[in-house]
Design a protein around this motif. Structure first.
Motif, short mmCIF file in Angstrom:
data_model
loop_
_atom_site.label_atom_id
_atom_site.label_comp_id
_atom_site.label_asym_id
_atom_site.label_seq_id
_atom_site.Cartn_x
_atom_site.Cartn_y
_atom_site.Cartn_z
N GLU A 1 -5.80 5.73 3.28
CA GLU A 1 -4.55 6.18 2.69
C GLU A 1 -3.46 6.12 3.77
O GLU A 1 -3.49 6.88 4.72
CB GLU A 1 -4.68 7.62 2.17
N LYS B 1 0.83 -1.20 0.00
CA LYS B 1 0.00 0.00 0.00
C LYS B 1 0.87 1.26 0.00
O LYS B 1 0.62 2.21 -0.76
CB LYS B 1 -0.89 -0.01 1.24
N THR C 1 -0.27 6.90 3.65
CA THR C 1 0.62 8.06 3.74
C THR C 1 -0.06 9.19 4.53
O THR C 1 0.59 9.86 5.34
CB THR C 1 1.01 8.57 2.35
N ARG C 2 -1.35 9.39 4.29
CA ARG C 2 -2.08 10.42 5.05
C ARG C 2 -2.15 10.05 6.53
O ARG C 2 -1.99 10.91 7.41
CB ARG C 2 -3.48 10.61 4.48
N GLU D 1 1.13 4.11 -3.11
CA GLU D 1 0.79 5.52 -2.94
C GLU D 1 1.96 6.43 -3.26
O GLU D 1 1.78 7.56 -3.73
CB GLU D 1 0.30 5.76 -1.51
#
Length: 290
Positions: A161, A11, A163-164, A15
């Motif tokens: 997400e 994941k 990274t968020r 991203e």
């Protein structure tokens, strides 16, 4: 390979737009690891390679010996006609094209779980990371349930997400405050901090308002610790005992320094009023500027 680890890394790479492939050292008779799957990643913008894998604490003693030798040999094998098909794609991640530049531009990134007393473990990790042969090396020492928690978030929502999530976690001043007050406890914040500290392809974005708040929090924490130990030291007449208390202070602030040092340069870029050099001087135990 652990499903949660694989899903987390897949994941994250997807991203970030990095290319990757996966291979297995199962045919290598020189080492035996619990999991022998390795993810090979390339940052196509700069040409750097990264080798990612889980490793057990009991296996760390193999890293600077047989493991890195076997990995370098296998990477060379992957560039030959006989090994070209041994590198398999990762679902949802662009497949990488391997070239000979990996010999000088590869970092080995090893993920392991924190278990029990880590005093001796930190020394072992330092020895691995300072070893200059074959690969640059980083060892991520993660809270026990950190990858499990990330894996559950990924599997429970297609909109998640990673990274968020990592950015938001690191920019949460309440979580940072809790982390500073209980640095020995496992927390998602500690795991996120390891990701940003040890993964070269992951970069922290800090807004100016957040950086000011974080600096104030760090300064206050240092001031409180310094005041507490100074009061104790002023009652001591024994110089050796006083020095030992300063050592305790340094050790308590070490975790704060390691995490906050990652922020300093980013903070200064986004906020011209922030004096990163003064902040780091405080974190190194030189006291709070008047």
């Amino acid at each position: 390979m652990n499903k949660d680890f694989l899903n987390t890394i897949t994941k994250l790479l997807g991203e970030l737009g990095l290319s990757a492939g996966i291979f297995n050292l199962v045919d290598d008779d020189t080492i035996t690891l619990q999991t022998q799957d390795f993810i090979l990643v390339r940052n196509n913008k700069v040409g750097d390679y990264f080798l990612l894998a889980e490793i057990q604490i009991s296996e760390l003693n193999l890293v600077n010996r047989d493991l890195q030798i076997s990995l370098m040999s296998y990477l060379n094998h992957l560039t030959t006609d006989a090994g070209v098909n041994d590198l398999r794609p990762l679902n949802g991640v662009p497949f990488l094209a391997l070239d000979n530049s990996f010999e000088k531009n590869t970092t080995l990134l090893l993920f392991t779980n924190k278990i029990g007393d880590i005093t001796n473990l930190l020394t072992q990790i330092t020895e691995i990371e300072e070893n200059e042969y074959f690969f640059k090396k980083q060892v991520l020492l993660l809270p026990t349930k950190f990858l499990d928690n990330l894996g559950n978030k990924i599997s429970s929502s297609t909109d998640f997400e990673i990274t968020r999530y990592l950015q938001d976690c690191m920019n949460d001043t309440e979580k940072f405050k809790q982390f500073m007050s209980k640095t020995n406890e496992d927390s998602d914040y500690a795991g996120c901090a390891q990701f940003f500290e040890k993964l070269p392809f992951l970069h922290l974005n800090v807004e100016s308002s957040e950086s000011n708040s974080l600096q104030n929090m760090i300064d206050n924490e240092i001031a409180e610790n310094t005041k507490k130990y100074n009061i104790t030291l002023n009652t001591d007449t024994d110089e050796e005992e006083g020095n030992s208390k300063f050592t305790i202070l340094d050790k308590n602030l070490e975790e704060i320094y390691v995490v906050a040092m990652k922020y300093a340069s980013k903070m200064e870029e986004s906020d011209t009023d922030l004096d990163a050099e003064a902040l780091l001087a405080n974190l190194k135990g030189n006291g709070v500027n008047e």
